[in-house]
Enzyme design. Structure first.
Site, mmCIF file in Angstrom:
data_model
loop_
_atom_site.group_PDB
_atom_site.id
_atom_site.type_symbol
_atom_site.label_atom_id
_atom_site.label_comp_id
_atom_site.label_asym_id
_atom_site.label_seq_id
_atom_site.Cartn_x
_atom_site.Cartn_y
_atom_site.Cartn_z
ATOM 1 N N ASP A 1 -12.716 -2.532 2.784
ATOM 2 C CA ASP A 1 -12.439 -3.945 2.498
ATOM 3 C C ASP A 1 -13.093 -4.402 1.203
ATOM 4 O O ASP A 1 -12.576 -5.262 0.513
ATOM 5 C CB ASP A 1 -12.934 -4.810 3.665
ATOM 6 C CG ASP A 1 -12.097 -4.566 4.911
ATOM 7 O OD1 ASP A 1 -10.864 -4.563 4.784
ATOM 8 O OD2 ASP A 1 -12.668 -4.357 5.989
ATOM 9 N N LYS B 1 -26.714 7.751 -12.051
ATOM 10 C CA LYS B 1 -27.340 7.682 -10.721
ATOM 11 C C LYS B 1 -28.458 6.630 -10.717
ATOM 12 O O LYS B 1 -29.301 6.616 -11.625
ATOM 13 C CB LYS B 1 -27.911 9.057 -10.361
ATOM 14 C CG LYS B 1 -28.441 9.096 -8.945
ATOM 15 C CD LYS B 1 -29.051 10.439 -8.593
ATOM 16 C CE LYS B 1 -29.652 10.356 -7.197
ATOM 17 N NZ LYS B 1 -30.559 11.465 -6.920
ATOM 18 N N LYS C 1 -3.457 -10.033 13.258
ATOM 19 C CA LYS C 1 -3.269 -9.228 12.048
ATOM 20 C C LYS C 1 -1.796 -9.100 11.692
ATOM 21 O O LYS C 1 -1.410 -9.129 10.536
ATOM 22 C CB LYS C 1 -3.886 -7.849 12.263
ATOM 23 C CG LYS C 1 -4.685 -7.357 11.090
ATOM 24 C CD LYS C 1 -5.548 -6.167 11.448
ATOM 25 C CE LYS C 1 -7.019 -6.537 11.405
ATOM 26 N NZ LYS C 1 -7.895 -5.387 11.656
ATOM 27 N N ASN D 1 -15.746 5.283 5.292
ATOM 28 C CA ASN D 1 -15.779 5.033 6.731
ATOM 29 C C ASN D 1 -15.423 6.323 7.471
ATOM 30 O O ASN D 1 -15.185 7.356 6.842
ATOM 31 C CB ASN D 1 -14.833 3.880 7.109
ATOM 32 C CG ASN D 1 -13.414 4.174 6.692
ATOM 33 O OD1 ASN D 1 -12.795 5.111 7.171
ATOM 34 N ND2 ASN D 1 -12.870 3.371 5.767
ATOM 35 N N ASP E 1 -5.396 -6.266 -0.504
ATOM 36 C CA ASP E 1 -4.789 -5.756 0.729
ATOM 37 C C ASP E 1 -3.459 -5.069 0.386
ATOM 38 O O ASP E 1 -2.482 -5.721 -0.010
ATOM 39 C CB ASP E 1 -4.565 -6.915 1.720
ATOM 40 C CG ASP E 1 -4.217 -6.390 3.102
ATOM 41 O OD1 ASP E 1 -3.315 -5.544 3.202
ATOM 42 O OD2 ASP E 1 -4.868 -6.825 4.069
ATOM 43 N N ILE E 2 -3.442 -3.756 0.536
ATOM 44 C CA ILE E 2 -2.255 -2.977 0.123
ATOM 45 C C ILE E 2 -1.061 -3.333 1.012
ATOM 46 O O ILE E 2 0.045 -3.598 0.522
ATOM 47 C CB ILE E 2 -2.553 -1.460 0.209
ATOM 48 C CG1 ILE E 2 -3.759 -1.110 -0.661
ATOM 49 C CG2 ILE E 2 -1.329 -0.642 -0.202
ATOM 50 C CD1 ILE E 2 -4.305 0.295 -0.430
ATOM 51 N N LYS F 1 -0.579 -10.388 8.110
ATOM 52 C CA LYS F 1 -0.051 -9.456 7.110
ATOM 53 C C LYS F 1 1.465 -9.563 6.997
ATOM 54 O O LYS F 1 2.082 -8.904 6.164
ATOM 55 C CB LYS F 1 -0.447 -8.025 7.466
ATOM 56 C CG LYS F 1 -1.944 -7.884 7.747
ATOM 57 C CD LYS F 1 -2.582 -6.764 7.006
ATOM 58 C CE LYS F 1 -4.077 -6.761 7.294
ATOM 59 N NZ LYS F 1 -4.842 -5.887 6.435
ATOM 60 N N PHE G 1 -1.456 -0.791 10.800
ATOM 61 C CA PHE G 1 -2.343 -0.367 11.876
ATOM 62 C C PHE G 1 -3.493 -1.366 11.939
ATOM 63 O O PHE G 1 -3.780 -2.047 10.956
ATOM 64 C CB PHE G 1 -2.896 1.045 11.610
ATOM 65 C CG PHE G 1 -2.014 2.138 12.160
ATOM 66 C CD1 PHE G 1 -0.781 2.421 11.590
ATOM 67 C CD2 PHE G 1 -2.413 2.892 13.257
ATOM 68 C CE1 PHE G 1 0.038 3.407 12.094
ATOM 69 C CE2 PHE G 1 -1.609 3.894 13.779
ATOM 70 C CZ PHE G 1 -0.380 4.160 13.202
HETATM 71 N N1 CTP Z 1 -5.027 -2.472 4.802
HETATM 72 C C1 CTP Z 1 -4.578 -2.323 3.511
HETATM 73 N N2 CTP Z 1 -5.368 -2.675 2.471
HETATM 74 C C2 CTP Z 1 -6.602 -3.177 2.667
HETATM 75 C C3 CTP Z 1 -7.077 -3.337 3.995
HETATM 76 C C4 CTP Z 1 -6.273 -2.967 5.046
HETATM 77 O O1 CTP Z 1 -3.454 -1.848 3.319
HETATM 78 N N3 CTP Z 1 -7.330 -3.496 1.625
HETATM 79 C C5 CTP Z 1 -4.124 -2.153 5.917
HETATM 80 C C6 CTP Z 1 -4.556 -0.953 6.747
HETATM 81 O O2 CTP Z 1 -4.012 0.252 6.233
HETATM 82 C C7 CTP Z 1 -3.967 -1.299 8.105
HETATM 83 C C8 CTP Z 1 -4.063 -2.806 8.146
HETATM 84 O O3 CTP Z 1 -4.122 -3.240 6.790
HETATM 85 O O4 CTP Z 1 -2.610 -0.981 8.179
HETATM 86 C C9 CTP Z 1 -5.236 -3.363 8.898
HETATM 87 O O5 CTP Z 1 -6.414 -2.757 8.465
HETATM 88 P P1 CTP Z 1 -7.783 -3.050 9.194
HETATM 89 O O6 CTP Z 1 -8.874 -2.294 8.485
HETATM 90 O O7 CTP Z 1 -7.624 -2.852 10.663
HETATM 91 O O8 CTP Z 1 -7.952 -4.601 9.002
HETATM 92 P P2 CTP Z 1 -8.362 -5.482 7.801
HETATM 93 O O9 CTP Z 1 -7.147 -6.047 7.179
HETATM 94 O O10 CTP Z 1 -9.250 -4.724 6.883
HETATM 95 O O11 CTP Z 1 -9.156 -6.657 8.535
HETATM 96 P P3 CTP Z 1 -10.588 -6.606 9.288
HETATM 97 O O12 CTP Z 1 -11.432 -5.617 8.529
HETATM 98 O O13 CTP Z 1 -11.057 -7.978 9.193
HETATM 99 O O14 CTP Z 1 -10.328 -6.190 10.697
#
Ligand code: CTP
Length: 443
Positions: free
Chosen positions: A320, A330, A384, A251, A349-350, A388, A370
């Site tokens: 995600d 390849k 969120k 991203n 989700d970390i 979380k 964040f």
């Molecule tokens: N995060 C994480 N591990 C993941 C996804 C997200 O630790 N696999 C953490 C990000 O570092 C951030 C928070 O979760 O602190 C929110 O991340 P964000 O990308 O905004 O949201 P998502 O949880 O991925 O939800 P969505 O994509 O549906 O908005």
């Protein structure tokens, strides 16, 4: 209601007002304080003899740009490498080189530059500090203006910072290492050295830090230590999920905000570990950096360190999903025009995993998330935060900030939401660190 930053959340002014009105406890923060970091500080910059004197010119400019006033003092040896004329032009003040100089100093006409110059300093910075000058300081010798001034400085109120600069053999010599250790226990701050190609043609440790690195150190030195004793773990940047050996999914996150948060936490006195996805950014001074690529690598690196952390700041834009079965070779076009079929699995989700850990549940690990959103920032950030299970969630508009040097934040906690108006990411990171410190150590 005062609305700051009309385009902060990509809404029209009236829509913004409506959204914020629905938050009874919303409070806008004062506009970001963008005064230069060393505003009002007076630095005595001492130069001893060494080729790194050429870097002192740039350092002098950098200190002044950061808001400091600079008084240069040079040894006779330093004058062999750079002239007082150059340093006077850059500092805007006459340079002092001799203890017998009869000019007024520090507004006094008493012919005691060694006393007057040190009394008005917020810090004395010796850069470059040669091996010989280090030895001199150690023994308390005082046979030229700079050493005399260092010995005469009020130790309790005027800190002494030194930036060593010498050949690698001189640097690792037991005498130099012994002297540096002793100087440190005498109360001086040794700013470390760089490594690499040296003017003598050899390669190794002992180069004076670059002007930008020294500036970072000085700014950190003057920052109040609101996170002293804390061990802060930060994630930053994107992750990269391989499709095959040459392609992948990632991203637009640049990592700048996370790196700024890591730097700000270190400035505030924390022991900082930064787990960084693939980004092209220099490591802030004084932190431990671990580079990772995929979300799984990031999870592993974080879980290995979360146990000893006291604060976890999840700034990374973690992918995600990842391809279920990345190809080891390849993937080739077969000429039929058919596109490959990719199946995805969700990455763990970390942040949520760390927030569920025993330490976080017992309140021993403060977790900050964040939220990178494209719309409905307030609502999404609140959802969120609950999902979380973290005490503090920082919302921002991803498309408005990815890759930029500026950002605007919305802090959401159990009490409501606070808007941090658009400012440089480092400025916002410093404000965020203060907010975190206030929550960990309530007044
Ligand atoms: N995060 C994480 N591990 C993941 C996804 C997200 O630790 N696999 C953490 C990000 O570092 C951030 C928070 O979760 O602190 C929110 O991340 P964000 O990308 O905004 O949201 P998502 O949880 O991925 O939800 P969505 O994509 O549906 O908005």
């Amino acid at each position: 209601m005062l609305i700051i930053g009309a385009d902060l959340f990509g809404r029209t002014r009236s829509a913004q007002t409506d959204t914020l009105r629905s938050m009874t406890s919303f409070s806008p923060m004062a506009p970001a304080d963008e005064l230069p970091e060393l505003n009002g500080k007076h630095i005595v910059l001492g130069l001893s003899g060494g080729i790194a004197c050429y870097k002192a010119a740039e350092l002098c400019r950098a200190l002044i740009k950061a808001g400091a006033s600079v008084q240069v003092v040079m040894t006779e040896s330093a004058e062999q490498f750079i002239t007082p004329v150059t340093m006077q032009a850059l500092s805007g003040r006459p340079v002092f080189t001799s203890q017998w100089d009869t000019r007024a100093s520090g507004g006094q006409d008493n012919n005691m530059a060694h006393i007057n110059l040190s009394r008005e300093a917020d810090a004395i910075l010796i850069a470059p500090c040669s091996a010989d000058f280090i030895a001199k300081l150690l023994h308390g010798r005082a046979d030229d203006l700079l050493s005399l001034m260092c010995l005469a400085r009020p130790v309790a109120t005027v800190p002494l910072l030194i930036a060593p600069a010498m050949n690698r053999e001189m640097y690792v010599h037991p005498a130099t290492q012994r002297n540096l250790a002793q100087l440190q226990s005498d109360g001086a701050t040794v700013l470390g050295v760089g490594s690499g190609f040296q003017a003598c043609g050899e390669t190794g440790d002992g180069r004076m830090l670059e002007p930008g690195e020294l500036l970072e150190e000085i700014i950190a030195f003057f920052t109040p230590k609101s996170l002293a004793g804390q061990r802060v773990l930060v994630t930053a940047g994107p992750t990269y999920e391989a499709i095959d050996p040459v392609r992948g999914i990632t991203n637009l996150s640049s990592g700048k905000m996370g790196f700024a948060v890591a730097r700000a936490a270190r400035e505030a006195g924390a022991d900082v570990t930064l787990v960084a996805g693939p980004v092209n950014l220099p490591t802030p001074r004084g932190i431990t950096r671990i580079d990772v690529k995929s979300a799984s690598d990031m999870l592993e690196a974080v879980m290995n360190r979360a146990q000893r952390a006291t604060v976890f700041i999840a700034n990374a834009a973690v992918a995600d999903w990842r391809p279920d079965a990345p190809s080891t070779q390849k993937i080739k076009k077969d000429g039929s025009g058919q596109t490959p079929q990719l199946d995805f699995v969700e990455n763990q989700d970390i942040l949520a995993t760390v927030a569920q850990s025993a330490a976080a549940q017992r309140g021993k690990l403060f977790c900050v998330g964040f939220a990178a959103e494209s719309h409905n920032l307030l609502e999404n950030a609140q959802t969120k935060r609950s999902r979380k299970n973290v005490p503090l969630l920082v919302g921002n508009i991803g498309p408005d900030t990815f890759g930029q040097d500026h950002n605007a934040l919305l802090l959401v906690d159990s009490k409501g939401a606070t808007e941090m108006p658009r400012a440089a990411k480092l400025t916002l990171a410093r404000q965020l660190v203060k907010e975190i410190a206030a929550r960990i150590n309530p007044p």
